[in-house]
Write a protein that holds these residues in place. Sequence first.
Motif, PDB file in Angstrom:
ATOM      1  N   ILE A 216       0.838  -1.203   0.000  1.00 34.02           N
ATOM      2  CA  ILE A 216       0.000   0.000   0.000  1.00 34.02           C
ATOM      3  C   ILE A 216       0.871   1.249   0.000  1.00 34.02           C
ATOM      4  O   ILE A 216       0.617   2.205  -0.756  1.00 34.02           O
ATOM      5  CB  ILE A 216      -0.952   0.001   1.215  1.00 34.02           C
ATOM      6  CG1 ILE A 216      -1.946  -1.152   1.096  1.00 34.02           C
ATOM      7  CG2 ILE A 216      -1.686   1.337   1.321  1.00 34.02           C
ATOM      8  CD1 ILE A 216      -2.870  -1.302   2.288  1.00 34.02           C
ATOM      9  N   VAL A 217       1.921   1.260   0.801  1.00 35.40           N
ATOM     10  CA  VAL A 217       2.816   2.420   0.856  1.00 35.40           C
ATOM     11  C   VAL A 217       3.527   2.606  -0.484  1.00 35.40           C
ATOM     12  O   VAL A 217       3.638   3.721  -0.996  1.00 35.40           O
ATOM     13  CB  VAL A 217       3.839   2.282   1.997  1.00 35.40           C
ATOM     14  CG1 VAL A 217       4.854   3.414   1.971  1.00 35.40           C
ATOM     15  CG2 VAL A 217       3.121   2.251   3.347  1.00 35.40           C
ATOM     16  N   ALA A 218       3.997   1.510  -1.067  1.00 36.74           N
ATOM     17  CA  ALA A 218       4.677   1.600  -2.364  1.00 36.74           C
ATOM     18  C   ALA A 218       3.733   2.141  -3.432  1.00 36.74           C
ATOM     19  O   ALA A 218       4.121   2.994  -4.250  1.00 36.74           O
ATOM     20  CB  ALA A 218       5.200   0.224  -2.773  1.00 36.74           C
ATOM     21  N   ALA A 219       2.492   1.675  -3.432  1.00 32.22           N
ATOM     22  CA  ALA A 219       1.522   2.171  -4.410  1.00 32.22           C
ATOM     23  C   ALA A 219       1.207   3.635  -4.167  1.00 32.22           C
ATOM     24  O   ALA A 219       1.056   4.418  -5.112  1.00 32.22           O
ATOM     25  CB  ALA A 219       0.246   1.335  -4.335  1.00 32.22           C
ATOM     26  N   ALA A 220       1.113   4.033  -2.904  1.00 36.44           N
ATOM     27  CA  ALA A 220       0.829   5.429  -2.572  1.00 36.44           C
ATOM     28  C   ALA A 220       1.975   6.339  -2.996  1.00 36.44           C
ATOM     29  O   ALA A 220       1.749   7.441  -3.521  1.00 36.44           O
ATOM     30  CB  ALA A 220       0.582   5.569  -1.071  1.00 36.44           C
ATOM     31  N   MET A 221       3.211   5.892  -2.809  1.00 35.17           N
ATOM     32  CA  MET A 221       4.367   6.684  -3.231  1.00 35.17           C
ATOM     33  C   MET A 221       4.395   6.821  -4.751  1.00 35.17           C
ATOM     34  O   MET A 221       4.666   7.905  -5.276  1.00 35.17           O
ATOM     35  CB  MET A 221       5.661   6.062  -2.713  1.00 35.17           C
ATOM     36  CG  MET A 221       5.836   6.176  -1.202  1.00 35.17           C
ATOM     37  SD  MET A 221       7.508   5.742  -0.630  1.00 35.17           S
ATOM     38  CE  MET A 221       7.559   4.008  -1.054  1.00 35.17           C
ATOM     39  N   ALA A 222       4.133   5.728  -5.443  1.00 39.30           N
ATOM     40  CA  ALA A 222       4.140   5.777  -6.908  1.00 39.30           C
ATOM     41  C   ALA A 222       3.067   6.727  -7.420  1.00 39.30           C
ATOM     42  O   ALA A 222       3.316   7.541  -8.324  1.00 39.30           O
ATOM     43  CB  ALA A 222       3.933   4.375  -7.477  1.00 39.30           C
ATOM     44  N   TYR A 223       1.866   6.648  -6.847  1.00 43.38           N
ATOM     45  CA  TYR A 223       0.782   7.535  -7.274  1.00 43.38           C
ATOM     46  C   TYR A 223       1.131   8.993  -6.982  1.00 43.38           C
ATOM     47  O   TYR A 223       0.883   9.884  -7.809  1.00 43.38           O
ATOM     48  CB  TYR A 223      -0.517   7.148  -6.561  1.00 43.38           C
ATOM     49  CG  TYR A 223      -1.725   7.923  -7.043  1.00 43.38           C
ATOM     50  CD1 TYR A 223      -2.503   7.458  -8.102  1.00 43.38           C
ATOM     51  CD2 TYR A 223      -2.082   9.146  -6.451  1.00 43.38           C
ATOM     52  CE1 TYR A 223      -3.600   8.169  -8.557  1.00 43.38           C
ATOM     53  CE2 TYR A 223      -3.172   9.864  -6.902  1.00 43.38           C
ATOM     54  CZ  TYR A 223      -3.925   9.381  -7.951  1.00 43.38           C
ATOM     55  OH  TYR A 223      -5.008  10.104  -8.405  1.00 43.38           O
TER      56      TYR A 223
ATOM     57  N   VAL B 198      -4.781  10.211  -3.059  1.00 43.83           N
ATOM     58  CA  VAL B 198      -3.931   9.033  -2.848  1.00 43.83           C
ATOM     59  C   VAL B 198      -4.694   7.951  -2.099  1.00 43.83           C
ATOM     60  O   VAL B 198      -4.636   6.766  -2.446  1.00 43.83           O
ATOM     61  CB  VAL B 198      -2.650   9.418  -2.083  1.00 43.83           C
ATOM     62  CG1 VAL B 198      -1.797   8.180  -1.812  1.00 43.83           C
ATOM     63  CG2 VAL B 198      -1.842  10.444  -2.869  1.00 43.83           C
ATOM     64  N   SER B 199      -5.416   8.344  -1.057  1.00 47.81           N
ATOM     65  CA  SER B 199      -6.184   7.382  -0.269  1.00 47.81           C
ATOM     66  C   SER B 199      -7.192   6.642  -1.144  1.00 47.81           C
ATOM     67  O   SER B 199      -7.348   5.419  -1.046  1.00 47.81           O
ATOM     68  CB  SER B 199      -6.916   8.098   0.866  1.00 47.81           C
ATOM     69  OG  SER B 199      -6.004   8.723   1.735  1.00 47.81           O
ATOM     70  N   ARG B 200      -7.852   7.395  -2.008  1.00 49.00           N
ATOM     71  CA  ARG B 200      -8.821   6.773  -2.902  1.00 49.00           C
ATOM     72  C   ARG B 200      -8.120   5.821  -3.876  1.00 49.00           C
ATOM     73  O   ARG B 200      -8.631   4.726  -4.157  1.00 49.00           O
ATOM     74  CB  ARG B 200      -9.574   7.861  -3.668  1.00 49.00           C
ATOM     75  CG  ARG B 200     -10.739   7.324  -4.498  1.00 49.00           C
ATOM     76  CD  ARG B 200     -11.425   8.416  -5.297  1.00 49.00           C
ATOM     77  NE  ARG B 200     -11.881   9.503  -4.428  1.00 49.00           N
ATOM     78  CZ  ARG B 200     -11.378  10.732  -4.433  1.00 49.00           C
ATOM     79  NH1 ARG B 200     -10.413  11.049  -5.283  1.00 49.00           N
ATOM     80  NH2 ARG B 200     -11.851  11.654  -3.615  1.00 49.00           N
ATOM     81  N   ALA B 201      -6.965   6.215  -4.372  1.00 48.16           N
ATOM     82  CA  ALA B 201      -6.255   5.404  -5.366  1.00 48.16           C
ATOM     83  C   ALA B 201      -5.768   4.078  -4.779  1.00 48.16           C
ATOM     84  O   ALA B 201      -5.722   3.068  -5.489  1.00 48.16           O
ATOM     85  CB  ALA B 201      -5.076   6.191  -5.931  1.00 48.16           C
ATOM     86  N   VAL B 202      -5.395   4.083  -3.503  1.00 49.75           N
ATOM     87  CA  VAL B 202      -4.870   2.855  -2.900  1.00 49.75           C
ATOM     88  C   VAL B 202      -5.889   2.174  -1.984  1.00 49.75           C
ATOM     89  O   VAL B 202      -5.570   1.202  -1.290  1.00 49.75           O
ATOM     90  CB  VAL B 202      -3.560   3.132  -2.125  1.00 49.75           C
ATOM     91  CG1 VAL B 202      -2.498   3.660  -3.071  1.00 49.75           C
ATOM     92  CG2 VAL B 202      -3.793   4.093  -0.959  1.00 49.75           C
ATOM     93  N   ALA B 203      -7.123   2.716  -1.974  1.00 53.93           N
ATOM     94  CA  ALA B 203      -8.258   2.097  -1.268  1.00 53.93           C
ATOM     95  C   ALA B 203      -8.065   1.976   0.235  1.00 53.93           C
ATOM     96  O   ALA B 203      -8.318   0.921   0.840  1.00 53.93           O
ATOM     97  CB  ALA B 203      -8.558   0.735  -1.879  1.00 53.93           C
TER      98      ALA B 203
END
Length: 288
Positions: free
Chosen positions: A176-183, A196-201
């Motif tokens: 989740i953190v990796a996806a949030a950083m990428a986004y 970001v919260s919405r993008a990583v659910a």
Amino acid sequence: MTVSALSDRHDAESATPRQIDLRRGGRALAGSYLYEGDKLLTGWHSHDVHQIEYAMGGVVEVETRAGHYLLPPQQAAWLPVGLEHSATMNPDVKTIAVMFDPQLLPHAGNRARILAVSPLIREMMIYALRWPIDRRVGSREEEAIADGFFRTLAHLVADALDHEAPLNLPTSDHPIVAAAMAYTKEHLQSVSAEDVSRAVAVSERTLRRLFGDTLGISWRTYLLHARMLRAMALLALPETSVQDVSSAVGFDNLSSFTRAFAQFSGETPSSYRRRVKRVEEPTGRRRR
């Protein structure tokens, strides 16, 4: 970072990290390498030597398992022996690398660092171009001169390792953190914690907790650092204005961008831009 002209482009882009023999089977104790070229992705690899790479022009991005580093012009990257890393050579890059046999710096650590090199180290790295890392070892007298030079440079670099610049972003294995950083990095112009919260659910509260627990910094701090590093890379490109860079990294007005950039880097965007565009022209062997 340097992969022998990044010698085998196809192999260098392989997903499996390789150890690159920059000496090409030679016995040189230390040596140099000059790179000029177009954009290039090296792929994951390591070296059997220590390496310090100085950016004369353009911007290099280096990624290790521990972080994402930006090497802007007139800074140097330190990559110790055996460290797996990949690099992105952005357009118009010009770098000088000096490689050291590990015996010359036996206590060099095991992590990458970005260094603000002294004028003396910079000039010695330029001078080192007369001794390429893949050279045939010359006479005993010739190699004694080279070894003495590189031993002196190694002592200076060892001292410089205590003065690293904070030009890196953390990485994480947490999905989740990796996806949030990428986004976050992909949407610097207008990103928000809600986006970001919405993008990583996850909820914003969970996002903030995960960043604090996993990285030791807040998402807001990560965003600011990502914006500053992107701004430094953009300011080094030709035909860019400070106003354009400010907008590209998500600032509503130029004054707030200038203030944030100065607090982060110690100089204004305009002074940084002027400094990094003063590209020096080293003499020596040029290779692509």
